[in-house]
Design a protein around this motif. Structure first.
Motif, PDB file in Angstrom:
ATOM      1  N   ALA A 166       0.656  -7.482  -2.758  1.00  0.00           N
ATOM      2  CA  ALA A 166       1.330  -6.370  -3.430  1.00  0.00           C
ATOM      3  C   ALA A 166       0.404  -5.171  -3.583  1.00  0.00           C
ATOM      4  N   ALA A 167      -0.862  -5.423  -3.886  1.00  0.00           N
ATOM      5  CA  ALA A 167      -1.823  -4.329  -4.013  1.00  0.00           C
ATOM      6  C   ALA A 167      -2.084  -3.680  -2.662  1.00  0.00           C
ATOM      7  N   LEU A 168      -2.139  -4.490  -1.608  1.00  0.00           N
ATOM      8  CA  LEU A 168      -2.313  -3.947  -0.261  1.00  0.00           C
ATOM      9  C   LEU A 168      -1.136  -3.049   0.099  1.00  0.00           C
ATOM     10  N   ALA A 169       0.075  -3.515  -0.189  1.00  0.00           N
ATOM     11  CA  ALA A 169       1.275  -2.733   0.124  1.00  0.00           C
ATOM     12  C   ALA A 169       1.306  -1.423  -0.662  1.00  0.00           C
ATOM     13  N   ALA A 170       0.903  -1.470  -1.924  1.00  0.00           N
ATOM     14  CA  ALA A 170       0.906  -0.268  -2.758  1.00  0.00           C
ATOM     15  C   ALA A 170      -0.113   0.752  -2.245  1.00  0.00           C
ATOM     16  N   SER A 171      -1.287   0.271  -1.870  1.00  0.00           N
ATOM     17  CA  SER A 171      -2.305   1.169  -1.330  1.00  0.00           C
ATOM     18  C   SER A 171      -1.849   1.764  -0.003  1.00  0.00           C
ATOM     19  N   ALA A 172      -1.201   0.945   0.815  1.00  0.00           N
ATOM     20  CA  ALA A 172      -0.699   1.437   2.100  1.00  0.00           C
ATOM     21  C   ALA A 172       0.285   2.579   1.897  1.00  0.00           C
ATOM     22  N   LEU A 173       1.212   2.425   0.973  1.00  0.00           N
ATOM     23  CA  LEU A 173       2.197   3.476   0.707  1.00  0.00           C
ATOM     24  C   LEU A 173       1.520   4.779   0.291  1.00  0.00           C
ATOM     25  N   LYS A 174       0.472   4.643  -0.508  1.00  0.00           N
ATOM     26  CA  LYS A 174      -0.258   5.819  -0.966  1.00  0.00           C
ATOM     27  C   LYS A 174      -0.845   6.601   0.202  1.00  0.00           C
ATOM     28  N   HIS A 175      -1.146   5.874   1.284  1.00  0.00           N
ATOM     29  CA  HIS A 175      -1.772   6.508   2.449  1.00  0.00           C
ATOM     30  C   HIS A 175      -0.798   6.661   3.617  1.00  0.00           C
ATOM     31  N   GLY A 176       0.508   6.622   3.326  1.00  0.00           N
ATOM     32  CA  GLY A 176       1.516   6.883   4.341  1.00  0.00           C
ATOM     33  C   GLY A 176       1.773   5.744   5.303  1.00  0.00           C
ATOM     34  N   LEU A 177       1.440   4.520   4.898  1.00  0.00           N
ATOM     35  CA  LEU A 177       1.636   3.351   5.749  1.00  0.00           C
ATOM     36  C   LEU A 177       2.553   2.336   5.083  1.00  0.00           C
ATOM     37  N   LEU A 178       3.132   1.473   5.886  1.00  0.00           N
ATOM     38  CA  LEU A 178       3.852   0.312   5.390  1.00  0.00           C
ATOM     39  C   LEU A 178       3.018  -0.927   5.714  1.00  0.00           C
ATOM     40  N   ALA A 179       2.965  -1.860   4.786  1.00  0.00           N
ATOM     41  CA  ALA A 179       2.226  -3.107   4.998  1.00  0.00           C
ATOM     42  C   ALA A 179       3.160  -4.260   4.714  1.00  0.00           C
ATOM     43  N   PHE A 180       3.165  -5.228   5.632  1.00  0.00           N
ATOM     44  CA  PHE A 180       4.027  -6.387   5.418  1.00  0.00           C
ATOM     45  C   PHE A 180       3.434  -7.605   6.108  1.00  0.00           C
ATOM     46  N   ASP A 181       3.853  -8.775   5.656  1.00  0.00           N
ATOM     47  CA  ASP A 181       3.415 -10.009   6.295  1.00  0.00           C
ATOM     48  C   ASP A 181       3.919 -10.046   7.731  1.00  0.00           C
TER      49      ASP A 181
END
Length: 212
Positions: A166-181
């Motif tokens: 969840a923290a990885l996904a939140a940081s990704a959004l902050k930098h204009g990225l999507l993160a998912f399994d």
């Protein structure tokens, strides 16, 4: 010393020698020398993922983050048909060792790198990058900086103290990225460690990602 290899496209990629666990623990007393040892299972999971999605790597420009002395993912990507691969690490001493195997440069998370210009990587790779003192946001900022507009990052990490996926996904959004399994990549019943395989990309890349 322990000689290590990983399987790439049905062939053994001999990576070289690294300290045994006992010797490694002795070396790390009072100093972070994590780059001297490859944690092989996460690296092998990244390679297997790329074998199953060859269009992500074939003919692409690749950057490996936190490459360690053996630069395993950069070398594996070349074996899988990458156009070029640059291994990077935050430690100048580790980069000097990695240069014995492939092109390598020093890159600290969150900082610019002359040898790795922004927006030039079609594929960013990383394995076991979230140690206790790693700045998660700086890592994700570097991923976002390196990726081309259609670029993809494949990351296999153990979530220790950073708040998990969840923290990885939140940081990704902050930098204009999507993160998912990565689909199905985290369902291997033989995997007994806590490593998780993630894909990061820009929103416009998601639809075509696994059509490759």
């Amino acid at each position: 010393m322990e000689v290590i290899s990983i399987n790439v496209a049905g062939k053994s990629l001999e990576l070289g020698a690294q300290p045994s666990y006992g010797a490694f623990n002795d070396l790390c007393q009072g100093e972070d020398r994590t780059g001297l040892r490859l944690w092989a299972l996460p690296a092998r999971r990244v390679v297997k993922f790329l074998e199953d999605a060859p269009a992500l790597v074939r003919g692409k420009n690749v950057i490996e983050l936190g490459c360690g002395a053996l630069a395993a993912l950069a070398r594996a990507s070349l074996a899988l048909g990458a156009k070029a691969a640059l291994a990077t690490d935050g430690s100048e001493a580790i980069v000097a060792l990695a240069r014995a195997h492939c092109a390598a440069a020093q890159l600290r998370f969150g900082e610019p790198c002359v040898d790795a210009p922004p927006g030039a990587a079609d594929l960013v790779l990383g394995s076991e990058l979230l140690y206790y003192n790693t700045n998660l946001d700086a890592l994700v900022a570097t991923i976002a900086d390196q990726l081309s507009e259609d670029g993809v990052c494949v990351l296999c990490v153990v979530h220790r103290v950073h708040g998990g996926a969840a923290a990885l996904a939140a940081s990704a959004l902050k930098h204009g990225l999507l993160a998912f399994d990565a689909p199905s990549a985290n369902d291997d019943a033989d995997v007994v460690d806590a490593s998780r395989l993630h894909v990061l990309c820009r929103a416009g890349r998601v639809e075509s990602l696994f059509d490759s």
